[in-house]
Design a protein around this motif. Structure first.
Motif, PDB file in Angstrom:
ATOM      1  N   GLN A   1       2.435   1.799  -3.373  1.00 52.35           N
ATOM      2  CA  GLN A   1       1.504   2.321  -4.375  1.00 52.35           C
ATOM      3  C   GLN A   1       1.298   3.827  -4.211  1.00 52.35           C
ATOM      4  O   GLN A   1       1.073   4.539  -5.191  1.00 52.35           O
ATOM      5  CB  GLN A   1       0.174   1.563  -4.313  1.00 52.35           C
ATOM      6  CG  GLN A   1       0.338   0.127  -4.842  1.00 52.35           C
ATOM      7  CD  GLN A   1      -0.960  -0.634  -5.005  1.00 52.35           C
ATOM      8  OE1 GLN A   1      -2.049  -0.086  -4.877  1.00 52.35           O
ATOM      9  NE2 GLN A   1      -0.847  -1.919  -5.288  1.00 52.35           N
ATOM     10  N   SER A   2       1.382   4.294  -2.979  1.00 56.16           N
ATOM     11  CA  SER A   2       1.197   5.736  -2.809  1.00 56.16           C
ATOM     12  C   SER A   2       2.483   6.508  -3.093  1.00 56.16           C
ATOM     13  O   SER A   2       2.447   7.709  -3.335  1.00 56.16           O
ATOM     14  CB  SER A   2       0.666   6.060  -1.418  1.00 56.16           C
ATOM     15  OG  SER A   2       1.598   5.681  -0.446  1.00 56.16           O
TER      16      SER A   2
ATOM     17  N   GLU B   1       4.388   5.808  -5.703  1.00 58.96           N
ATOM     18  CA  GLU B   1       4.568   5.818  -7.145  1.00 58.96           C
ATOM     19  C   GLU B   1       3.999   7.094  -7.759  1.00 58.96           C
ATOM     20  O   GLU B   1       2.935   7.568  -7.364  1.00 58.96           O
ATOM     21  CB  GLU B   1       3.882   4.568  -7.734  1.00 58.96           C
ATOM     22  CG  GLU B   1       4.470   4.145  -9.064  1.00 58.96           C
ATOM     23  CD  GLU B   1       3.926   2.803  -9.556  1.00 58.96           C
ATOM     24  OE1 GLU B   1       3.325   2.061  -8.744  1.00 58.96           O
ATOM     25  OE2 GLU B   1       4.102   2.506 -10.749  1.00 58.96           O
TER      26      GLU B   1
ATOM     27  N   LEU C   1       0.835  -1.204   0.000  1.00 60.44           N
ATOM     28  CA  LEU C   1       0.000   0.000   0.000  1.00 60.44           C
ATOM     29  C   LEU C   1       0.875   1.262   0.000  1.00 60.44           C
ATOM     30  O   LEU C   1       0.628   2.211  -0.746  1.00 60.44           O
ATOM     31  CB  LEU C   1      -0.930   0.006   1.217  1.00 60.44           C
ATOM     32  CG  LEU C   1      -2.156  -0.910   1.138  1.00 60.44           C
ATOM     33  CD1 LEU C   1      -2.746  -1.157   2.518  1.00 60.44           C
ATOM     34  CD2 LEU C   1      -3.222  -0.293   0.214  1.00 60.44           C
TER      35      LEU C   1
END
Lengths: 232, 232
Positions: free
Chosen positions: A192-193, A195, A189
């Motif tokens: 993903q933040s 990126e 998680l």
């Protein structure tokens, strides 16, 4: 004498050397077991008990708990530095950085003690700190490359890596053996933040100095259980 | 007699009631201070010391540490339940959920003890558990609404909320006063990765049962410092 002794601190007579080395190996192995199980909060006396040596013997060899920590985690710091090198060699800078974060978080999950090493600082454990500082420089490069490639959000800071480790330590410590894979989801998680493109702005990153102070504070709190080592 | 006594457990004679109530208030206030400062790992004897009462008195009133925890955090659980209601009333389901997560993580940051309450479970503290279970049902609704509105990633689970609290507790505990705002950045990062559309797949969420076991294990480890309460 060129015996390849690991440590110049050893003042034992040459004849005693192999005994001293056996002793040292026993203490190191015990400390590794205890730190892995209980984290760096484990006391020097529980290490002595596990090793089957007297507390005085332990303190003679490692006057401060930080010295023992540095010795025990030297190989872990090698693995850490190696993970940075692997990441820097990756032709895809984002893949390199993400893999590095996953690898190091996995090292934290495998070893509670190492989780502490990454989020605390031991100013007197010079060897450990020096290694960590070298690795830090390489991590800064890693971050720069991933940003230059447009794959890492622009507002990412090296402090964010420390925050990931703190968050990961929270999950690892809370879930333990009951949900041993849970940390992987949290790290995914976070990645993903990280990126690019960022989905939105973030509250400010903590100042490096403030974070350093936090890491110092955490290690001091943990060392409180170290006993006589504090006063030499 | 309809005296509106808070607690039916009180078996003191009516004449002693106000003394008993004063005593109780003193213990509660001391426990609040100690848990806020040291988390739920604080021992019953440090609570007794802070309150200036004997350990026997403390255990007579609260036979188990869990009972004391439940009593101390009753108002916090009210605030938690209230935050859920506010979120359910929000016409924007995503805004409601995000605000709820920020609010509860802020409650964790303000109070180390409460951070523990959210990530541990105390099966014998029935009142606390019941409140938490009610709140849980409402949180499940909140999640369902945000997904139905297409604003929350489809693979989000209620267990992810527990993981956020575990991660947040890790950051809060590690940074403390040195970097008191750092948790906000971590929570914002998590929220950005929760928002739909998801940037990519995630490793599986932990099974509810496994996570429950982890929470139980954590509270048992902490209760180890509670002294006679375990067998009381």
């Amino acid at each position: 004498m060129n015996t390849g002794a690991q440590n110049s601190e050893d003042t034992a007579a040459p004849l005693l050397r192999s005994d001293a080395e056996r002793n040292r190996a026993r203490v190191m192995s015990a400390a590794r077991t205890v730190f892995r199980r209980d984290g760096l909060g484990a006391s020097m006396s529980s290490v002595a008990r596990e090793a089957g040596v007297g507390i005085a013997t332990l303190f003679r060899r490692f006057p401060k708990k930080e010295d023992l920590v540095a010795a025990v985690f030297a190989d872990r710091m090698d693995a850490y530095a190696n993970a940075v090198d692997v990441a820097l060699d990756d032709p895809d800078p984002w893949h390199g950085l993400a893999g590095f974060i996953e690898t190091v978080c996995g090292m934290q999950a495998a070893d509670y003690g190492f989780a502490d090493v990454l989020t605390m600082t031991f100013p007197t454990a010079n060897a450990l700190e020096e290694r960590r500082n070298q690795a830090y420089e390489a991590v800064v490069q890693l971050i720069g490359r991933a940003k230059a490639a447009g794959r890492l959000r622009e507002d990412f800071t090296p402090e964010d890596l420390v925050l990931v480790h703190m968050a990961n330590a929270g999950v690892v410590n809370a879930t333990g053996d009951a949900a041993p894979e849970a940390w992987k989801r949290v790290v995914a998680l976070m990645l993903q933040s990280f990126e690019a493109p960022a989905r939105g702005p973030l509250p400010a990153s903590p100042e490096p100095r403030a974070l350093y102070k936090a890491m110092l504070r955490a290690s001091q709190a943990r060392s409180a259980s170290a006993g006589p080592g504090k006063n030499g």
